[in-house]
Scaffold this motif. Sequence first.
Motif, PDB file in Angstrom:
ATOM      1  N   MET A  27       0.753  -1.352  -0.300  1.00  0.00           N
ATOM      2  CA  MET A  27      -0.025  -0.103  -0.462  1.00  0.00           C
ATOM      3  C   MET A  27       0.800   0.897   0.073  1.00  0.00           C
ATOM      4  SD  MET A  27      -3.129  -1.011  -0.046  1.00  0.00           S
ATOM      5  CE  MET A  27      -4.091   0.498   0.777  1.00  0.00           C
ATOM      6  N   ARG A  28       2.390   1.178   0.565  1.00  0.00           N
ATOM      7  CA  ARG A  28       3.316   2.318   0.689  1.00  0.00           C
ATOM      8  C   ARG A  28       3.766   2.603  -0.330  1.00  0.00           C
ATOM      9  NH1 ARG A  28       4.686  -0.172   6.092  1.00  0.00           N
ATOM     10  NH2 ARG A  28       2.720   1.455   7.468  1.00  0.00           N
ATOM     11  N   SER A  29       4.058   1.414  -1.112  1.00  0.00           N
ATOM     12  CA  SER A  29       4.540   1.467  -2.860  1.00  0.00           C
ATOM     13  C   SER A  29       3.202   2.088  -3.567  1.00  0.00           C
ATOM     14  CB  SER A  29       5.205   0.636  -2.836  1.00  0.00           C
ATOM     15  OG  SER A  29       6.012   0.057  -2.503  1.00  0.00           O
ATOM     16  N   ALA A  31       0.901   4.169  -2.804  1.00  0.00           N
ATOM     17  CA  ALA A  31       0.960   5.493  -2.350  1.00  0.00           C
ATOM     18  C   ALA A  31       2.129   6.590  -3.021  1.00  0.00           C
ATOM     19  CB  ALA A  31       0.985   6.187  -1.021  1.00  0.00           C
ATOM     20  N   VAL A  55      -3.847   0.269   7.089  1.00  0.00           N
ATOM     21  CA  VAL A  55      -2.983   1.694   6.503  1.00  0.00           C
ATOM     22  C   VAL A  55      -3.380   2.406   5.366  1.00  0.00           C
ATOM     23  CG1 VAL A  55      -0.668   0.382   6.839  1.00  0.00           C
ATOM     24  CG2 VAL A  55      -1.638   0.323   4.588  1.00  0.00           C
ATOM     25  N   GLU A  58      -3.089   6.286   6.731  1.00  0.00           N
ATOM     26  CA  GLU A  58      -2.044   7.014   6.521  1.00  0.00           C
ATOM     27  C   GLU A  58      -1.719   7.000   4.651  1.00  0.00           C
ATOM     28  OE1 GLU A  58       2.409   4.351   6.255  1.00  0.00           O
ATOM     29  OE2 GLU A  58       1.059   3.860   7.933  1.00  0.00           O
ATOM     30  N   THR A  59      -1.809   6.207   3.721  1.00  0.00           N
ATOM     31  CA  THR A  59      -1.198   6.410   2.304  1.00  0.00           C
ATOM     32  C   THR A  59      -1.715   7.183   2.255  1.00  0.00           C
ATOM     33  OG1 THR A  59      -2.454   4.278   1.979  1.00  0.00           O
ATOM     34  CG2 THR A  59       0.181   3.577   2.760  1.00  0.00           C
TER      35      THR A  59
END
Length: 286
Positions: A27-29, A31, A55, A58-59
């Motif tokens: 998920m961070r990738s 974003a 997350v 957050e993302t």
Amino acid sequence: MPVFIGPIDLHTHSSVSDGTETPAQLMRSAAAAGMGTVALTDHDSTAGWSEAAGVVAETGVALIPGMELSTRVQFASVHMLAYLVDPTEAALLAETERIRAGRLSRAEEIVRRIARDYDLTWDDVLAQTTPDATVGRPHIADALVARGLATDRSAAFAGILHWRAGYYQPHYAPDPLTGVRLIRGAGGVPVLAHPGTRGAESVIPVQRLKALVDAGLFGLEIDHRENTPDARERLHVLARRFDLVVTGSSDYHGEGKPNRFGEHTTDPAVLERIVAEATGATPVMP
């Protein structure tokens, strides 16, 4: 109806199956790549949903909970993207457990065969997995790379893991018609994954596709790097004939494949139709 912000990528894999990133890392990738919405579609598992959902705030990336269900026609694998299923529905849960057990025993048998000719052990493969992961051939590929027997996953699949090498072993999977019915029975929306990888001549026959549509097939994943240009043309004709939605996705696996987020995307209106059709689960919005 939620408002989905693009770009939208409806096919990704985490370390719960054969991706290299945890669901949160994925998920961070997403974003970092500028994605607005992604579907987590690990093979035959929904185990990554909770971590990915944790997350979302957050993302800022919306999550479409999904799964890539394994099905089979004789020796040919046919993958079915299952969006927004109820992960507790008994029939689907029992079938995915059976598929994962089959994947595990199949992987063990492949390693036994390879070990006759190469320095590879089952412990080497387990070292490339995470707890509760759906173990598959990509993990064997990673073990071959770690052992210096292949340069990367692609080389492993082109060499030792190619069916012509003699180590291949199929695993249990239901037929596609059963797969569509299981997904619909769990309140989900089925889309046929990358159905044009072997060219227009190998695209699903019309009568077989009609049977899947009659059972509840909702779409075709046409915009995918592995679908050949002639197959895409044929699939668009079939999508119009049977009023199927057309999706586009990266099939992201982290560093496990060269596929990158957003290389193919899905129109927000198509995702809205998928969400409106589902009754098993709901999107997780930022």
